[in-house]
Design a protein around this motif. Structure first.
Motif, PDB file in Angstrom:
ATOM      1  N   LEU A 146       0.862  -1.177   0.000  1.00  0.00           N
ATOM      2  CA  LEU A 146       0.000   0.000   0.000  1.00  0.00           C
ATOM      3  C   LEU A 146       0.898   1.226   0.000  1.00  0.00           C
ATOM      4  O   LEU A 146       1.919   1.246   0.688  1.00  0.00           O
ATOM      5  CB  LEU A 146      -0.880   0.029   1.248  1.00  0.00           C
ATOM      6  CG  LEU A 146      -1.839  -1.142   1.486  1.00  0.00           C
ATOM      7  CD1 LEU A 146      -2.468  -1.000   2.864  1.00  0.00           C
ATOM      8  CD2 LEU A 146      -2.899  -1.195   0.415  1.00  0.00           C
ATOM      9  N   GLU A 147       0.503   2.255  -0.770  1.00  0.00           N
ATOM     10  CA  GLU A 147       1.287   3.488  -0.800  1.00  0.00           C
ATOM     11  C   GLU A 147       0.357   4.683  -0.744  1.00  0.00           C
ATOM     12  O   GLU A 147      -0.654   4.737  -1.437  1.00  0.00           O
ATOM     13  CB  GLU A 147       2.146   3.567  -2.064  1.00  0.00           C
ATOM     14  CG  GLU A 147       3.332   2.613  -2.074  1.00  0.00           C
ATOM     15  CD  GLU A 147       4.283   2.874  -3.224  1.00  0.00           C
ATOM     16  OE1 GLU A 147       4.014   3.813  -4.008  1.00  0.00           O
ATOM     17  OE2 GLU A 147       5.277   2.147  -3.347  1.00  0.00           O
ATOM     18  N   ALA A 148       0.717   5.640   0.104  1.00  0.00           N
ATOM     19  CA  ALA A 148      -0.029   6.892   0.200  1.00  0.00           C
ATOM     20  C   ALA A 148       0.812   7.884   0.981  1.00  0.00           C
ATOM     21  O   ALA A 148       1.488   7.512   1.945  1.00  0.00           O
ATOM     22  CB  ALA A 148      -1.378   6.689   0.885  1.00  0.00           C
ATOM     23  N   ALA A 149       0.767   9.148   0.557  1.00  0.00           N
ATOM     24  CA  ALA A 149       1.429  10.246   1.274  1.00  0.00           C
ATOM     25  C   ALA A 149       2.906   9.964   1.545  1.00  0.00           C
ATOM     26  O   ALA A 149       3.430  10.333   2.600  1.00  0.00           O
ATOM     27  CB  ALA A 149       0.704  10.539   2.585  1.00  0.00           C
ATOM     28  N   GLY A 150       3.577   9.318   0.609  1.00  0.00           N
ATOM     29  CA  GLY A 150       4.992   9.028   0.784  1.00  0.00           C
ATOM     30  C   GLY A 150       5.290   7.852   1.677  1.00  0.00           C
ATOM     31  O   GLY A 150       6.445   7.581   1.997  1.00  0.00           O
ATOM     32  N   LEU A 151       4.253   7.134   2.085  1.00  0.00           N
ATOM     33  CA  LEU A 151       4.417   5.947   2.929  1.00  0.00           C
ATOM     34  C   LEU A 151       4.221   4.689   2.089  1.00  0.00           C
ATOM     35  O   LEU A 151       3.439   4.670   1.148  1.00  0.00           O
ATOM     36  CB  LEU A 151       3.410   5.944   4.071  1.00  0.00           C
ATOM     37  CG  LEU A 151       3.554   7.039   5.122  1.00  0.00           C
ATOM     38  CD1 LEU A 151       2.334   7.024   6.041  1.00  0.00           C
ATOM     39  CD2 LEU A 151       4.822   6.850   5.926  1.00  0.00           C
ATOM     40  N   LEU A 216       2.947   7.856  17.177  1.00  0.00           N
ATOM     41  CA  LEU A 216       3.127   7.512  15.771  1.00  0.00           C
ATOM     42  C   LEU A 216       3.744   8.682  15.000  1.00  0.00           C
ATOM     43  O   LEU A 216       4.616   8.496  14.147  1.00  0.00           O
ATOM     44  CB  LEU A 216       1.781   7.125  15.162  1.00  0.00           C
ATOM     45  CG  LEU A 216       1.766   6.460  13.785  1.00  0.00           C
ATOM     46  CD1 LEU A 216       2.695   5.260  13.727  1.00  0.00           C
ATOM     47  CD2 LEU A 216       0.346   6.051  13.422  1.00  0.00           C
ATOM     48  N   ARG A 217       3.324   9.892  15.320  1.00  0.00           N
ATOM     49  CA  ARG A 217       3.905  11.081  14.680  1.00  0.00           C
ATOM     50  C   ARG A 217       5.407  11.167  14.953  1.00  0.00           C
ATOM     51  O   ARG A 217       6.197  11.531  14.069  1.00  0.00           O
ATOM     52  CB  ARG A 217       3.219  12.341  15.185  1.00  0.00           C
ATOM     53  CG  ARG A 217       1.878  12.633  14.533  1.00  0.00           C
ATOM     54  CD  ARG A 217       1.174  13.764  15.235  1.00  0.00           C
ATOM     55  NE  ARG A 217      -0.018  14.207  14.523  1.00  0.00           N
ATOM     56  CZ  ARG A 217      -1.013  14.878  15.088  1.00  0.00           C
ATOM     57  NH1 ARG A 217      -0.949  15.192  16.390  1.00  0.00           N
ATOM     58  NH2 ARG A 217      -2.052  15.246  14.370  1.00  0.00           N
ATOM     59  N   ALA A 225      10.973  16.840   6.616  1.00  0.00           N
ATOM     60  CA  ALA A 225       9.804  16.154   6.075  1.00  0.00           C
ATOM     61  C   ALA A 225       8.550  16.713   6.724  1.00  0.00           C
ATOM     62  O   ALA A 225       8.531  16.996   7.922  1.00  0.00           O
ATOM     63  CB  ALA A 225       9.897  14.648   6.324  1.00  0.00           C
ATOM     64  N   GLY A 226       7.514  16.912   5.944  1.00  0.00           N
ATOM     65  CA  GLY A 226       6.283  17.471   6.461  1.00  0.00           C
ATOM     66  C   GLY A 226       5.505  16.493   7.325  1.00  0.00           C
ATOM     67  O   GLY A 226       5.705  15.275   7.253  1.00  0.00           O
ATOM     68  N   ARG A 240      -2.419  12.938   5.182  1.00  0.00           N
ATOM     69  CA  ARG A 240      -2.206  13.619   3.899  1.00  0.00           C
ATOM     70  C   ARG A 240      -0.880  14.355   3.958  1.00  0.00           C
ATOM     71  O   ARG A 240      -0.377  14.699   5.028  1.00  0.00           O
ATOM     72  CB  ARG A 240      -3.333  14.600   3.585  1.00  0.00           C
ATOM     73  CG  ARG A 240      -3.406  15.792   4.531  1.00  0.00           C
ATOM     74  CD  ARG A 240      -4.332  16.879   4.001  1.00  0.00           C
ATOM     75  NE  ARG A 240      -4.336  18.033   4.892  1.00  0.00           N
ATOM     76  CZ  ARG A 240      -5.233  18.250   5.849  1.00  0.00           C
ATOM     77  NH1 ARG A 240      -6.223  17.382   6.028  1.00  0.00           N
ATOM     78  NH2 ARG A 240      -5.143  19.319   6.610  1.00  0.00           N
ATOM     79  N   GLU A 241      -0.301  14.596   2.793  1.00  0.00           N
ATOM     80  CA  GLU A 241       0.911  15.402   2.696  1.00  0.00           C
ATOM     81  C   GLU A 241       0.526  16.867   2.638  1.00  0.00           C
ATOM     82  O   GLU A 241      -0.487  17.237   2.016  1.00  0.00           O
ATOM     83  CB  GLU A 241       1.709  15.015   1.442  1.00  0.00           C
ATOM     84  CG  GLU A 241       2.311  13.631   1.503  1.00  0.00           C
ATOM     85  CD  GLU A 241       3.139  13.305   0.275  1.00  0.00           C
ATOM     86  OE1 GLU A 241       4.387  13.287   0.378  1.00  0.00           O
ATOM     87  OE2 GLU A 241       2.531  13.072  -0.777  1.00  0.00           O
TER      88      GLU A 241
END
Length: 242
Positions: A146-151, A216-217, A225-226, A240-241
């Motif tokens: 799975l990929e989203a928001a640079g993860l 987690l943050r 990194a944002g 979200r980015e």
């Protein structure tokens, strides 16, 4: 077969009362008074779940948790703590605990948290329909990632990366992040997250979710990194980015 619980609590009154309550609930309980006994029993006959008091003489609950995690033992662990500061709770998560209950506690809350932990570790991996994400799925690479928001996440291997950096996540942290990734760009309210991750909404007074999001943050974010997990005040959280 009844599910097995290893309970370690040095307060005799609490230990005896909780042991009786768990037995009446249908669990097979082994109750011990300190961390040394807890480790001995965990090594001899691994339980389905551990309930550990944080403050015990000698080897305390945090040390028991660290030892088991260092040995690769992924048995779910519920911590009992009289410490209410966020830093104290984070210490438990950092040691590898999956969840915690603050003393004095309602035994029904203990039952609810144990059910949630055990449900997430069922051998068949089945997930009740009420726990299935209903929002738009992120981009999938092949059938595995799975990929989203640079993860990037591998749910099967329970591994996650931000960029080229692999994240060291506890079971609950991984499941929370996976839920957010699967619903990237969509605001998930508190009750939805509680239901999907813990199987129980602990109400507006609970700080459990905020503690996990904060921890987690800390693992996701780094200089340059944002921020990825955003708070929507009065509602919940969204991945979200910026």
């Amino acid at each position: 077969m009844p599910q097995t619980v290893l309970l370690a609590e040095d307060d005799r009154a609490i230990r005896n009362a909780l042991e009786r309550a768990l037995a009446l609930e249908g669990y097979q309980v082994t109750a011990v008074a300190d961390g040394v006994e807890a480790l001995a029993h965990a090594h001899k006959s691994p339980p389905d779940v551990l309930v550990l008091d944080v403050m015990m003489p000698g080897i305390d609950g945090l040390q028991v948790c660290r030892v088991l995690r260092a040995e690769g033992d992924r048995t779910p662990i519920l911590m009992l703590t009289a410490l209410v500061e966020t830093a104290d709770r984070i210490a438990g998560l950092d040691a590898g605990a999956d969840d915690y209950v603050v003393k004095p506690f309602d035994v029904e809350e203990v039952f609810a948290r144990l059910r949630a932990l055990l449900r997430r570790t069922r051998p068949d991996g089945a997930v009740p329909a009420t726990e299935t994400p209903v929002a738009i799925a992120p981009r999938q690479t092949g059938e595995r990632y799975l990929e989203a928001a640079g993860l990037r996440m591998d749910p099967q291997a329970r591994r996650a990366w931000r960029g080229g950096r692999e994240l060291e996540l506890t079971r609950t942290e991984f499941e929370l992040l996976e839920l957010l990734v699967r619903n990237a760009g969509i605001v998930l309210d508190h009750s939805t997250i509680y239901d999907r991750i813990w199987g129980y909404d602990f109400g507006p007074g609970s700080k459990n979710l905020a503690v996990y999001v904060g921890y987690l943050r800390r693992k996701l974010d780094h200089p340059g990194a944002g921020q990825l997990i955003h708070t929507v005040r009065g509602v919940g959280y969204v991945l979200r980015e910026d």
